[in-house]
Design a protein around this motif. Structure first.
Motif, PDB file in Angstrom:
ATOM      1  N   LEU A 153       0.852  -1.303  -0.134  1.00  0.00           N
ATOM      2  CA  LEU A 153      -0.226  -0.124  -0.132  1.00  0.00           C
ATOM      3  C   LEU A 153       0.755   0.986   0.252  1.00  0.00           C
ATOM      4  O   LEU A 153       1.743   1.175   0.155  1.00  0.00           O
ATOM      5  CB  LEU A 153      -0.928  -0.224   1.632  1.00  0.00           C
ATOM      6  CG  LEU A 153      -1.500  -1.496   1.607  1.00  0.00           C
ATOM      7  CD1 LEU A 153      -2.726  -1.121   2.638  1.00  0.00           C
ATOM      8  CD2 LEU A 153      -2.772  -1.445   0.262  1.00  0.00           C
ATOM      9  N   GLY A 154       0.420   2.519  -0.281  1.00  0.00           N
ATOM     10  CA  GLY A 154       0.700   3.761  -0.226  1.00  0.00           C
ATOM     11  C   GLY A 154       1.121   3.898   1.211  1.00  0.00           C
ATOM     12  O   GLY A 154       0.444   3.341   1.843  1.00  0.00           O
ATOM     13  N   PHE A 155       2.429   4.826   1.439  1.00  0.00           N
ATOM     14  CA  PHE A 155       2.129   5.269   2.411  1.00  0.00           C
ATOM     15  C   PHE A 155       2.741   6.649   2.319  1.00  0.00           C
ATOM     16  O   PHE A 155       3.828   7.463   2.142  1.00  0.00           O
ATOM     17  CB  PHE A 155       3.037   4.716   3.471  1.00  0.00           C
ATOM     18  CG  PHE A 155       3.561   5.638   4.641  1.00  0.00           C
ATOM     19  CD1 PHE A 155       2.879   5.775   5.641  1.00  0.00           C
ATOM     20  CD2 PHE A 155       4.740   6.012   4.401  1.00  0.00           C
ATOM     21  CE1 PHE A 155       3.866   5.906   6.787  1.00  0.00           C
ATOM     22  CE2 PHE A 155       4.791   7.039   6.041  1.00  0.00           C
ATOM     23  CZ  PHE A 155       4.476   6.883   6.896  1.00  0.00           C
ATOM     24  N   SER A 156       2.151   7.189   3.147  1.00  0.00           N
ATOM     25  CA  SER A 156       2.857   9.026   3.525  1.00  0.00           C
ATOM     26  C   SER A 156       2.448   9.279   5.398  1.00  0.00           C
ATOM     27  O   SER A 156       1.243   9.199   5.935  1.00  0.00           O
ATOM     28  CB  SER A 156       2.218   9.985   2.808  1.00  0.00           C
ATOM     29  OG  SER A 156       0.522  10.284   3.053  1.00  0.00           O
ATOM     30  N   VAL A 157       3.733   9.854   6.084  1.00  0.00           N
ATOM     31  CA  VAL A 157       3.116  10.974   7.416  1.00  0.00           C
ATOM     32  C   VAL A 157       1.906  11.058   7.719  1.00  0.00           C
ATOM     33  O   VAL A 157       0.854  10.677   8.500  1.00  0.00           O
ATOM     34  CB  VAL A 157       4.387  12.019   7.840  1.00  0.00           C
ATOM     35  CG1 VAL A 157       4.224  12.295   9.067  1.00  0.00           C
ATOM     36  CG2 VAL A 157       5.509  10.543   7.385  1.00  0.00           C
ATOM     37  N   ASP A 158       1.539  11.874   6.253  1.00  0.00           N
ATOM     38  CA  ASP A 158      -0.020  12.896   6.233  1.00  0.00           C
ATOM     39  C   ASP A 158      -0.820  12.315   5.257  1.00  0.00           C
ATOM     40  O   ASP A 158      -0.273  12.180   4.436  1.00  0.00           O
ATOM     41  CB  ASP A 158       0.307  14.269   6.813  1.00  0.00           C
ATOM     42  CG  ASP A 158       1.269  14.852   7.064  1.00  0.00           C
ATOM     43  OD1 ASP A 158       0.869  14.686   8.294  1.00  0.00           O
ATOM     44  OD2 ASP A 158       2.410  15.475   7.380  1.00  0.00           O
TER      45      ASP A 158
END
Length: 229
Positions: free
Chosen positions: A222-227
């Motif tokens: 899956l994609g991940f980003s802090v925000d």
């Protein structure tokens, strides 16, 4: 698995479920979080049953069919699913670490969910189950303020060394999730700590699971980003 309909969840660890026979039973709820979006009365749920004679409530709530996909609310299942995924080589980039240990003591009284070992050294892995999926495929963690979660992030940062990697593994146990981020509106300190440790070199992986009453397995990155995006 035994199918039923959720009546209500209460006292964090208990839920009442109506079975297809019409009988209402009290079951163990193995999730200490808020379970937002996963505990609506009237939703279809699945239970496992223990034959242990010492248990007051032999049934355990395992799965729920939400408006946006099937979810597993038994958060401890994530550790076993992630361990299996590493063991069979499903997670790329870790083939040089064939040995896997669980619940390894480290840091200041913590236990790493997994420690992978091989010729390059060690990989400390913390696993978190993600079931909060408010809209649009966006998964969020945590679903409640988590001082323990922040401690785990700091412990990962502290073990970083030339021969030691550290991985925060977000395992989405909700089929509606396709991207994972920190729930900054719920726990801003967790969000800030996550950003700090990522900048320091802690790796983050986010994977989704196939979930059904017949089987569960980690199967898709899956994609991940802090925000949130």
């Amino acid at each position: 698995m035994i199918e039923g309909v959720l009546i209500k969840r209460y006292k964090r660890f208990l839920a009442d479920v109506q079975l297809s026979s019409g009988e209402v039973i009290t079951v163990h709820c193995p999730n200490t979080g808020a379970m937002t979006g996963c505990a609506e009365p009237g939703w279809k749920v699945w239970l496992s049953r223990s034959d242990s004679k010492t248990r007051k409530y032999p049934h355990t709530w395992e799965l729920v069919e939400t408006d946006t996909g099937m979810a597993c609310i038994h958060s401890a299942r994530a550790n076993k699913l992630v361990k299996e995924a590493f063991a069979v080589g499903r997670i790329p980039g870790f083939s040089d670490y064939p040995e896997i240990r669980t619940e390894v003591k480290y840091g200041e009284g913590s236990r790493a969910d997994l420690v992978l070992e091989g010729d390059p050294g060690k990989v400390f892995v913390e696993v978190k189950s993600v079931t909060l999926c408010p809209a649009g495929g966006q998964g969020l963690f945590p679903d409640a303020v988590s001082d323990r979660g922040r401690k785990h992030l700091r412990e990962l940062r502290n073990v970083l060394a030339p021969d030691t990697r550290a991985v925060m593994f977000f395992c989405a146990l909700h089929e509606g999730v396709d991207h994972v981020s920190a729930a900054g509106e719920i726990d801003p300190r967790y969000r800030d700590t996550l950003a700090e440790v990522v900048a320091a070199g802690v790796e983050v992986l986010a994977w989704g699971a196939k979930i059904s009453p017949e089987e569960m397995r980690v199967e898709r990155p899956l994609g991940f980003s802090v925000d949130p995006l």
